[in-house]
Design an enzyme around this catalytic site. Structure first.
Site, short mmCIF file in Angstrom:
data_model
loop_
_atom_site.label_atom_id
_atom_site.label_comp_id
_atom_site.label_asym_id
_atom_site.label_seq_id
_atom_site.Cartn_x
_atom_site.Cartn_y
_atom_site.Cartn_z
N LYS A 178 8.75 -7.73 19.92
CA LYS A 178 10.45 -7.25 19.74
C LYS A 178 10.07 -6.13 21.27
CE LYS A 178 11.07 -6.66 15.10
NZ LYS A 178 11.61 -5.29 13.67
N GLY A 206 7.98 3.02 5.97
CA GLY A 206 7.24 3.12 4.51
C GLY A 206 5.32 2.52 4.67
N LYS A 244 12.68 5.17 -36.03
CA LYS A 244 11.63 5.92 -35.65
C LYS A 244 11.51 6.78 -36.33
CE LYS A 244 8.03 7.35 -33.21
NZ LYS A 244 7.25 7.86 -33.59
N ASP A 273 1.93 -19.71 -23.23
CA ASP A 273 1.86 -20.76 -21.78
C ASP A 273 1.53 -22.30 -22.43
OD1 ASP A 273 1.45 -18.89 -19.64
OD2 ASP A 273 -0.66 -18.00 -20.80
#
Length: 838
Positions: free
Chosen positions: A58, A189, A545, A368
């Protein structure tokens, strides 16, 4: 020559450096000369991490400008025609033609690129190597020697949030046996690198990185996003895993950034990142100073990544290299940390092809589906299991090939390892192959076990659906279809397991004696988030609950000769049968022997469960005390699951199947209730729970099996207020009306390295509780604190042995790990102190 221009000799090459006084960073007055000086001083370390990698640049030929008038940036791949002939280059064919990339092999090349205004230098995770002298290199391996994650804050998030996510990524990588090296990116970041051995392809590494990012996003949906769509990134940290692609690059470690101040992609220590709020991006002057004190923090990455020099890697075409179909599988597992089989090579296919379907309780429950093919088990993850209706196909996500040995694998993959969780065989057997078109379509007839999940023989077709988005890998996206011809009796039936032994292994209980409790530990739920369930709420059942204590009831039905009996056992294996004698009524509510799961509750004046009232019954053992309190505070048993009927284990049946058997098995009585699941949406269930002033809602996956003693994510607690257990480690002296009892409790929980202090609880007590607690605490006094408690919290503290478990309601956890606004709810004698963890 003018002061603004110099001719220099570097590595035997003559360079002319111009416009040295030009200001590249107006906000700090940093000149091009200072940029060149930085790259000259950092060159030896920079090259260590950038050598043998194509360099894209860049360029800001007139500087970065200001926020009001940013400078113009050029992104450059191809070298200019006037580039020196001594530059080492690498050719890559693009759709627009051949491009010649420079390789930063020496200081002269780095200085030449900086002279052209290349502030940022970006490189891939794979290296190219040559034999002989530098020059045009026309082969590359595309086998990365490091994995990278770019943690990028969306609007509303910042660097501190990225660092929090970095610690999560580090934990996962460490769990895979990989070291993690963080850099503050110099932009917004954090970048994280993990060294690899160079045996996996870019696609394979990218697949692994994507799965890691997705799993973190699934576990922390309020903080993390892994999807590329920019509109999803607001108030989230984006984990960019895509830079592991062979065609992607990341800014090189130690590169300057084209921001408005001269910051650097700078390596950091994990100690520095321990307090995210204090971390800032580093400028180039600071990086140079740190090198004098700390050296190259990425030195281990440079030594281990690639684990090779030019002499150890040939320039053979990677397509001609011998293929090992388990390379990706092995790269994701450490045989020292997981019980999964990790063979050196894939096997061979026999005359009779096998299949296995495994139920996998990982971060998200899935099945799976594995078919033997060319010496491996070709594998797909089915989030909703095999389809049972020919008119409804299910999603199938192709994963890495697994070894043949995996066909018999059952066990627990440790937490932190890839796929951590419980794996059991749902069904297995042989299959007839009708069609196999690699990457496109497969049709097979599966011959399962008579008592397996398939319920016999079923024919399935798998077909690839292509990409679902611009950044999706089309090879992974499949659907699975149940053929019409095998739809009869297609509802999956879980395998039955043998009835568990009772605690009395010496002799059977006589027909007229009390029933012995079966050794079933209750299945446990995980605290969940409403928005995570709402995405596929039709797959969940919702129950209220109940605010009580858990109990497993072993019931012998009455006969003509015996009245029947009930044994009640708590979650921590305490016999509660004599404490709650009114619940013996359960034997009159069944016609068969059974084992059921439920909640013991005490009702307040409003008719709703109140845990505080139940405290008056808990722990009573003397018959006179029990009878006196029973008259004041009767209890009730809310039965919500059945584990066994007449010796037949139902653990492997689905939630829906067990609920049907429950209503067939148990009828209601004066103290026995069998509550229905809520008929409606999750929103309505939560609203109803709040109106009834209950704790919240239990969300249970309709396909979930019962896993005794396991805390799973197929059962979720969705609470209006958060509660948890704590250990009492001390108390502080009270004033005024509490002068004779206590002012507050100091509480903790077990962490990986001992007890962790969690703060003080000073509200929620009534006078009876204060007096009772003080009496109990005086009996377990000790002289020293059992946990590391801050000095300011030790004033007037009295320490106790951490034997008592309490229940508190709180408003969250502070950054220091303390409970926010905790309120006392009562003691818990149904939970072992060792089970109270952070």
């Amino acid at each position: 020559m003018s002061r603004d221009e110099q001719k220099v000799s570097i590595d035997g090459h003559r360079l002319t450096l111009t416009n040295l006084e030009k200001v590249y960073y107006p906000e700090t007055g940093t000149t091009k000369g200072e940029v060149l000086d930085y790259y000259a001083r950092i060159a030896s370390i920079f090259i260590r991490h950038a050598a043998d990698r194509i360099a894209t640049r860049k360029r800001w030929v007139d500087g970065v400008g200001t926020p009001e008038q940013p400078g113009k940036m050029f992104f450059e791949k191809d070298l200019p025609e006037h580039a020196p002939s001594w530059l080492a280059t690498h050719e890559i064919e693009h759709s627009t033609g051949t491009k010649h990339y420079p390789l930063v092999q020496d200081q002269a090349t780095l200085m030449y690129l900086a002279q052209l205004g290349s502030l940022e230098i970006h490189i891939p995770q794979w290296r190219v190597l040559s034999k002989g002298d530098p020059g045009t290199i026309t082969s590359d391996t595309r086998y990365p020697d490091r994995m990278v994650f770019d943690l990028d804050p969306g609007e509303g998030r910042g660097l501190a949030d990225c660092i929090e996510v970095a610690h999560m990524v580090r934990e996962l990588l460490n769990g895979m046996g990989l070291d993690a090296y963080p850099l503050t990116s110099g932009s917004k970041g954090v970048h994280m690198y993990a060294p690899l051995d160079g045996s996996a392809t870019s696609q394979q590494v990218s697949d692994v990185a994507k799965e890691l990012a997705r799993s973190l996003a699934a576990d922390h949906p309020g903080l993390i996003v892994s999807k590329m769509k920019k509109t999803l990134r607001k108030n989230k940290v984006f984990i960019d895993w895509s830079q592991n692609s062979a065609s992607k690059t990341t800014v090189a470690p130690y590169s300057l950034r084209g921001r408005f101040t001269p910051t650097v992609a700078a390596p950091r220590t994990w100690d520095e990142l321990a307090d995210p709020a204090t971390v800032e991006h580093l400028r180039f002057e600071e990086v140079l100073e740190r090198l004098d004190d700390l050296g190259d923090l990425l030195e281990p990455l440079a030594q281990s990544a690639g684990a090779a020099d030019a002499a150890s890697i040939t320039d053979a075409d990677p397509d001609e290299a011998p293929q090992d179909r388990l390379t990706t599988y092995r790269s994701m597992r450490d045989p020292k940390k997981t019980p999964e089989p990790v063979p050196d090579r894939h096997g061979t296919t026999g005359d009779e092809r096998i299949f296995v379907i495994q139920e996998h309780h990982a971060r998200r429950l899935h099945w799976d589906f594995r078919l033997e093919h060319e010496g491996v088990l070709v594998s797909w993850a089915l989030p909703k299991g095999p389809p049972t209706d020919p008119d409804r196909n299910h999603l199938a996500i192709q994963t890495e090939d697994h070894p043949m040995e995996y066909a018999s694998f059952e066990g627990t993959i440790p937490k932190g390892e890839y796929g951590g969780g419980e794996v059991t065989i749902w069904d297995s057997g042989t299959y007839e192959l009708k069609k196999w078109r690699d990457g496109k379509e497969i049709t097979a007839v599966l011959h399962g076990q008579p008592d397996g999940g398939l319920g016999g023989t079923k024919e399935f077709a798998l077909f690839n659906t292509g990409s679902h988005g611009p950044n999706e890998d089309p090879a992974r996206n499949w659907m699975i279809h149940l053929k019409e011809s095998s739809a009869d009796d297609a509802a999956p039936r879980s395998k039955k397991t043998k009835t568990r032994k009772t605690r009395d292994d010496e002799a059977e209980v006589s027909a007229d004696g009390p029933v012995e409790p079966a050794e079933y530990a209750p299945m446990l739920a995980t605290i969940g988030e409403v928005n995570a369930v709402e995405q596929d709420e039709h797959d969940w059942a919702f129950e209220m609950k109940w605010d009580g204590i858990r109990a497993i009831a072993t019931v012998r039905a009455p006969t003509n000769a015996t009245p029947g009996s009930v044994a009640l056992v708590s979650r921590n294996d305490i016999d509660m049968t004599n404490t709650y004698p009114e619940l013996a009524e359960l034997a009159e509510c069944v016609e068969v022997d059974c084992v059921v799961d439920g909640e013991i509750v005490a009702l307040g004046p409003s008719g709703r469960p109140e845990f505080g009232r139940l405290q008056q019954r808990m722990g009573l053992k003397k018959a006179r005390d029990v009878e006196e309190e029973r008259a004041k505070t009767p209890v009730y048993f809310m039965v919500f699951d059945v584990l066994e009927v007449d010796g037949e284990s139902l653990l492997r049946d689905s939630y829906d199947q067990r609920r049907q058997r429950l209503f067939e098995t148990v009828s209601e009585g004066e103290h026995i209730y069998v509550p229905e699941a809520f008929d409606g949406s999750l929103e309505h269930a939560m609203n109803s729970s709040k109106q009834l002033k209950l704790e919240g809602v239990m969300a249970k996956k309709k396909s979930s099996v019962y896993l005794p003693g396991k805390r799973t994510k197929t059962w979720l607690k969705l609470k209006h207020a958060t509660t948890r257990e704590v250990l009492i480690i001390g108390w502080r002296t009270g004033n005024g009306g509490r002068a004779g009892t206590l002012g507050s409790l100091l509480v903790a929980a077990h962490g990986p390295e001992g007890l962790v202090y969690m703060g003080r609880v000073g509200t929620g007590f009534d006078q009876d509780q204060l007096e009772m607690l003080r009496e109990k605490l005086d009996g377990i006094a000790r002289k020293t604190p059992p946990a590391d408690v801050p000095a300011e919290q030790r004033k007037d503290a009295n320490w106790v042995t951490p034997k008592l478990v309490g229940d508190v309601e709180f408003g969250g956890i502070t950054e220091a790990g303390r409970l926010r606004h905790p309120v006392w709810r009562g003691l818990r004698d149904d939970i072992d102190p060792e089970d109270v963890t952070v």
